[in-house]
Scaffold this motif. Structure first.
Motif, PDB file in Angstrom:
ATOM      1  N   SER A 162       0.732  -1.302   0.032  1.00 22.46           N
ATOM      2  CA  SER A 162      -0.014   0.139   0.125  1.00 22.46           C
ATOM      3  C   SER A 162       0.900   1.262   0.015  1.00 22.46           C
ATOM      4  CB  SER A 162      -0.748  -0.135   1.366  1.00 22.46           C
ATOM      5  OG  SER A 162      -1.899   0.774   1.053  1.00 22.46           O
ATOM      6  N   PRO A 163       0.480   2.431  -0.486  1.00 21.27           N
ATOM      7  CA  PRO A 163       1.282   3.614  -0.697  1.00 21.27           C
ATOM      8  C   PRO A 163       1.420   4.043   0.726  1.00 21.27           C
ATOM      9  CG  PRO A 163      -0.738   3.960  -1.347  1.00 21.27           C
ATOM     10  CD  PRO A 163      -0.971   2.618  -1.481  1.00 21.27           C
ATOM     11  N   GLN A 223       1.585   6.345  -6.882  1.00 18.08           N
ATOM     12  CA  GLN A 223       0.619   7.069  -6.513  1.00 18.08           C
ATOM     13  C   GLN A 223       0.669   8.716  -6.768  1.00 18.08           C
ATOM     14  OE1 GLN A 223      -0.895   7.667  -2.419  1.00 18.08           O
ATOM     15  NE2 GLN A 223      -2.827   6.756  -2.957  1.00 18.08           N
ATOM     16  N   LEU A 234      -5.904  -2.825   8.032  1.00 16.03           N
ATOM     17  CA  LEU A 234      -5.815  -4.005   8.931  1.00 16.03           C
ATOM     18  C   LEU A 234      -6.070  -5.292   8.179  1.00 16.03           C
ATOM     19  CD1 LEU A 234      -7.337  -2.364  12.348  1.00 16.03           C
ATOM     20  CD2 LEU A 234      -4.876  -2.875  11.664  1.00 16.03           C
ATOM     21  N   ARG A 256       1.029  -1.082   6.933  1.00 20.28           N
ATOM     22  CA  ARG A 256       2.021  -1.378   8.311  1.00 20.28           C
ATOM     23  C   ARG A 256       2.502  -2.602   8.431  1.00 20.28           C
ATOM     24  NH1 ARG A 256      -2.661   1.501  11.688  1.00 20.28           N
ATOM     25  NH2 ARG A 256      -3.847   0.346  10.196  1.00 20.28           N
TER      26      ARG A 256
HETATM   27  C1  FNR Z   1       0.059   5.708   4.868  1.00 23.48           C
HETATM   28  N1  FNR Z   1      -1.344   5.451   4.332  1.00 23.48           N
HETATM   29  C2  FNR Z   1      -1.251   6.152   2.882  1.00 23.48           C
HETATM   30  N2  FNR Z   1      -2.297   6.411   2.069  1.00 23.48           N
HETATM   31  C3  FNR Z   1      -2.254   6.697   0.707  1.00 23.48           C
HETATM   32  O1  FNR Z   1      -2.987   6.470  -0.076  1.00 23.48           O
HETATM   33  N3  FNR Z   1      -1.028   7.401   0.477  1.00 23.48           N
HETATM   34  C4  FNR Z   1      -0.182   7.594   1.313  1.00 23.48           C
HETATM   35  O2  FNR Z   1       1.026   8.073   0.885  1.00 23.48           O
HETATM   36  C5  FNR Z   1       0.058   7.173   2.487  1.00 23.48           C
HETATM   37  N4  FNR Z   1       0.984   7.271   3.484  1.00 23.48           N
HETATM   38  C6  FNR Z   1       0.927   6.612   4.533  1.00 23.48           C
HETATM   39  C7  FNR Z   1       1.930   6.428   5.319  1.00 23.48           C
HETATM   40  C8  FNR Z   1       2.157   5.812   6.475  1.00 23.48           C
HETATM   41  C9  FNR Z   1       3.351   5.756   7.550  1.00 23.48           C
HETATM   42  C10 FNR Z   1       1.057   4.952   7.060  1.00 23.48           C
HETATM   43  C11 FNR Z   1       0.844   4.057   8.152  1.00 23.48           C
HETATM   44  C12 FNR Z   1      -0.056   4.906   5.962  1.00 23.48           C
HETATM   45  C13 FNR Z   1      -2.394   4.581   4.370  1.00 23.48           C
HETATM   46  C14 FNR Z   1      -2.075   3.252   3.821  1.00 23.48           C
HETATM   47  O3  FNR Z   1      -1.556   3.241   2.304  1.00 23.48           O
HETATM   48  C15 FNR Z   1      -3.023   2.083   4.315  1.00 23.48           C
HETATM   49  O4  FNR Z   1      -4.459   2.624   3.596  1.00 23.48           O
HETATM   50  C16 FNR Z   1      -3.124   2.138   5.783  1.00 23.48           C
HETATM   51  O5  FNR Z   1      -1.995   2.243   6.590  1.00 23.48           O
HETATM   52  C17 FNR Z   1      -4.234   1.181   6.062  1.00 23.48           C
HETATM   53  O6  FNR Z   1      -3.625  -0.360   5.877  1.00 23.48           O
HETATM   54  P1  FNR Z   1      -2.833  -1.336   6.975  1.00 23.48           P
HETATM   55  O7  FNR Z   1      -1.537  -0.195   7.427  1.00 23.48           O
HETATM   56  O8  FNR Z   1      -3.800  -1.241   8.119  1.00 23.48           O
HETATM   57  O9  FNR Z   1      -2.590  -2.215   6.187  1.00 23.48           O
END
Ligand code: FNR
Length: 339
Positions: A22-23, A101, A284, A307
């Motif tokens: 994920s980004p 992205q 999650l 994460r």
């Molecule tokens: C993110 N997330 C995020 N989403 C996105 O669309 N572009 C981004 O650049 C970011 N940056 C970002 C940085 C950090 C440190 C985190 C933890 C999260 C959200 C991410 O892509 C994801 O959608 C969420 O973290 C939920 O997924 P997980 O972590 O529960 O697997």
């Protein structure tokens, strides 16, 4: 054969499996210039070595005033191309596909210049007040997305994801909570969608690969877009030729999102079936069994993991073990991977 580790094709791009990094912004550009650093190369390269099918590079700013932070990656100038190319080379060298992205933070930008939004309403009481964009500003932003796509192609990316979620600029136009415009970019849902539509069409003039769009499918406010609005949006995106909707939620206004395992999967499931479009589930998703359940029950086409992949770049192997399947290791690790 598990679904998680079986290939899937979007237009001309075959992903070797359905696990997506994920980004995630890494706030790691050293000189506030948006340039790729050795950290980015190691960070994205190691998830490719870890056998993620699609490595998606973080929100990358199409205009400098659209950065979430001054340390964000940028793609607003040709100077960014060589660094981004070094990233795609790393990612492809280990068998993963690559995505970037494209983003503009709008009123949520944290930069030392003016910030821009559809309407001059700050995100919260301590945030800077944005300038309401003129038609000229809107045109410049559309061109910036189009030029970013040209640069993404030169840098060798396979897929573009347009960031229209989490309360950033395109989401601000989409949402009635943040878009109070009286012109053709505000008012009805079709008007609020106009900027996203024009950005997509501008990108498509030069980009012939798959395009994904990330949406926040729940605005956590009864005056925001409803799930029925998102079904209409998803159908319009499909008609525009979008290949997948990456279903996230929240971020448009400062409310905390109730998060629990798989909390956003229902949005993916809903849009997939109501709009008949491929979707990604995120949020999650932390075990192989959970990911496989989502795919086998046809609730999503791709699994985005954030994460968990920060904590463990080799999570794909763990998920494969859980699903009692073996993953091909990168050639360099052949002697040690499955022992
Ligand atoms: C993110 N997330 C995020 N989403 C996105 O669309 N572009 C981004 O650049 C970011 N940056 C970002 C940085 C950090 C440190 C985190 C933890 C999260 C959200 C991410 O892509 C994801 O959608 C969420 O973290 C939920 O997924 P997980 O972590 O529960 O697997």
């Amino acid at each position: 054969m598990t679904k998680l580790f079986s290939p899937i094709t979007f237009k001309n791009i075959e992903l070797k499996n359905r696990l997506v990094m994920s980004p995630m912004c890494m706030y790691s550009c050293v000189e506030e210039d948006g340039l790729v650093t050795p950290f980015h190369q190691i960070h994205y390269g190691s998830r490719a070595i870890g056998q993620v099918g699609l490595v998606m590079v973080e929100a990358t700013a199409v205009q400098p005033e659209g950065r979430i932070s001054m340390q964000d990656l940028g793609i607003w100038s040709d100077d960014h191309i060589p660094g981004l190319r070094s990233l795609t080379e790393q990612i492809h060298a280990y068998g993963a596909s690559s995505a970037i992205q494209l983003a503009h933070a709008g009123r949520k930008a944290d930069v030392n210049t003016e910030i821009y939004a559809p309407t001059n309403i700050p995100f919260h009481e301590h945030s800077a007040t944005p300038v309401a964009m003129t038609r000229e500003d809107i045109k410049d932003t559309i061109v910036a997305f189009q030029q970013a796509a040209v640069r993404a192609k030169k840098a060798g990316f396979h897929i573009i994801e347009i960031h229209a979620a989490h309360g950033y600029l395109l989401n601000q136009f989409l949402s009635p909570l943040t878009n109070k415009r009286m012109d053709e970019y505000g008012g009805t849902l079709h008007n609020r969608m106009r900027l996203l539509e024009e950005v997509i069409q501008a990108i498509q003039t030069d980009w012939d690969g798959p395009i994904f769009v990330r949406l926040s499918v729940n605005e956590y406010d009864t005056n925001g877009n409803s799930i029925n609005d998102f079904i209409i949006i998803a159908k319009l995106l499909k008609a525009l030729g979008i290949h997948l909707i990456d279903c996230s939620s929240g971020g448009i206004i400062p409310v905390s999102v109730p998060a629990y395992p798989g909390y956003q999967v229902p949005y993916s499931e809903k849009l997939k079936h109501e709009a008949n479009i491929a979707t990604g589930a995120v949020g999650l998703i932390t075990s192989g069994v959970q990911a496989e359940e989502i795919l086998q029950n046809d609730r999503a086409d791709l699994i985005f993991v954030g994460r968990t992949l920060l904590r463990n770049p080799y999570w794909a192997r763990e998920a494969a073990n859980e699903l009692k399947t073996t993953l091909q290791p990168p050639t360099q690790y052949k002697r040690g991977w499955n022992i």
